[in-house]
Design a protein around this motif. Sequence first.
Motif, PDB file in Angstrom:
ATOM      1  N   LYS A 165      -2.534  -4.265  -7.533  1.00 37.61           N
ATOM      2  CA  LYS A 165      -3.624  -4.393  -8.503  1.00 37.61           C
ATOM      3  C   LYS A 165      -4.021  -5.860  -8.687  1.00 37.61           C
ATOM      4  N   LYS A 166      -3.021  -6.755  -8.622  1.00 39.89           N
ATOM      5  CA  LYS A 166      -3.266  -8.190  -8.803  1.00 39.89           C
ATOM      6  C   LYS A 166      -2.434  -8.962  -7.786  1.00 39.89           C
ATOM      7  N   LEU A 167      -2.960 -10.079  -7.332  1.00 40.24           N
ATOM      8  CA  LEU A 167      -2.218 -10.915  -6.379  1.00 40.24           C
ATOM      9  C   LEU A 167      -0.895 -11.405  -6.960  1.00 40.24           C
ATOM     10  N   GLU A 168      -0.799 -11.484  -8.269  1.00 39.28           N
ATOM     11  CA  GLU A 168       0.447 -11.927  -8.896  1.00 39.28           C
ATOM     12  C   GLU A 168       1.633 -11.052  -8.481  1.00 39.28           C
ATOM     13  N   GLU A 169       1.353  -9.766  -8.225  1.00 33.74           N
ATOM     14  CA  GLU A 169       2.422  -8.867  -7.781  1.00 33.74           C
ATOM     15  C   GLU A 169       2.998  -9.331  -6.444  1.00 33.74           C
ATOM     16  N   VAL A 170       2.131  -9.839  -5.584  1.00 34.59           N
ATOM     17  CA  VAL A 170       2.565 -10.293  -4.267  1.00 34.59           C
ATOM     18  C   VAL A 170       3.296 -11.628  -4.403  1.00 34.59           C
ATOM     19  N   TYR A 171       2.799 -12.493  -5.291  1.00 37.58           N
ATOM     20  CA  TYR A 171       3.514 -13.746  -5.564  1.00 37.58           C
ATOM     21  C   TYR A 171       4.902 -13.448  -6.105  1.00 37.58           C
ATOM     22  N   ASP A 172       4.986 -12.493  -7.043  1.00 42.93           N
ATOM     23  CA  ASP A 172       6.267 -12.153  -7.671  1.00 42.93           C
ATOM     24  C   ASP A 172       7.278 -11.595  -6.680  1.00 42.93           C
ATOM     25  N   MET A 173       6.802 -10.928  -5.634  1.00 40.30           N
ATOM     26  CA  MET A 173       7.737 -10.374  -4.652  1.00 40.30           C
ATOM     27  C   MET A 173       8.241 -11.444  -3.683  1.00 40.30           C
ATOM     28  N   GLY A 174       7.678 -12.650  -3.771  1.00 41.23           N
ATOM     29  CA  GLY A 174       8.115 -13.722  -2.879  1.00 41.23           C
ATOM     30  C   GLY A 174       7.590 -13.566  -1.463  1.00 41.23           C
ATOM     31  N   TYR A 175       6.307 -13.239  -1.338  1.00 39.42           N
ATOM     32  CA  TYR A 175       5.717 -12.947  -0.032  1.00 39.42           C
ATOM     33  C   TYR A 175       5.955 -14.054   0.992  1.00 39.42           C
ATOM     34  N   GLU A 176       5.959 -15.318   0.550  1.00 39.75           N
ATOM     35  CA  GLU A 176       6.126 -16.426   1.498  1.00 39.75           C
ATOM     36  C   GLU A 176       7.468 -16.352   2.220  1.00 39.75           C
ATOM     37  N   ASP A 177       8.493 -15.899   1.498  1.00 39.28           N
ATOM     38  CA  ASP A 177       9.817 -15.772   2.122  1.00 39.28           C
ATOM     39  C   ASP A 177       9.782 -14.796   3.286  1.00 39.28           C
ATOM     40  N   TYR A 178       8.937 -13.798   3.195  1.00 33.05           N
ATOM     41  CA  TYR A 178       8.800 -12.816   4.269  1.00 33.05           C
ATOM     42  C   TYR A 178       7.867 -13.328   5.374  1.00 33.05           C
ATOM     43  N   PHE A 179       6.658 -13.720   4.983  1.00 36.21           N
ATOM     44  CA  PHE A 179       5.628 -14.090   5.961  1.00 36.21           C
ATOM     45  C   PHE A 179       6.033 -15.272   6.827  1.00 36.21           C
ATOM     46  N   TYR A 180       6.814 -16.187   6.259  1.00 39.18           N
ATOM     47  CA  TYR A 180       7.186 -17.406   6.990  1.00 39.18           C
ATOM     48  C   TYR A 180       8.656 -17.422   7.389  1.00 39.18           C
TER      49      TYR A 180
END
Length: 136
Positions: A83-98
């Motif tokens: 629903k909001k990009l904050e959810e993706v920030y909260d999951m730590g997306y950078e740790d996965y993507f990079y």
Amino acid sequence: MEIIIESLDNIREAARKFVDQMDGRKVFAFYGKMGAGKTTFIKAICEVLGVEDVITSPTFSLVNDYTDGEGQSIYHFDFYRIKKLEEVYDMGYEDYFYSGNLCLMEWPELIEELLPDDAVRVTITQLADGSRRVEA
């Protein structure tokens, strides 16, 4: 890259062709309408890579972590319910993507601005005869 999936009978062959053309790239964003076959194709890719875990769409958990045949993590994302990009920030997306591990994403259009520059955009289209076209 263009691969035609004629039916479920040859989806593993199509997934093998896809894997053979990944060329060391790690982040793949899969686009397609509901029912186009994103989850099914990602499941076939994971099976080709030796994943023995049960492979399902992470619709509610956002990400599933599988282990391939060489002991490496594969991250499977489903951003459909974001629903909001904050959810993706909260999951730590950078740790996965990079992480350097394989990342396979469904519904990436909902987080487009967060995709790494080197993300491979893959479109799956259902054709009139029921086959699927995979283009990257």
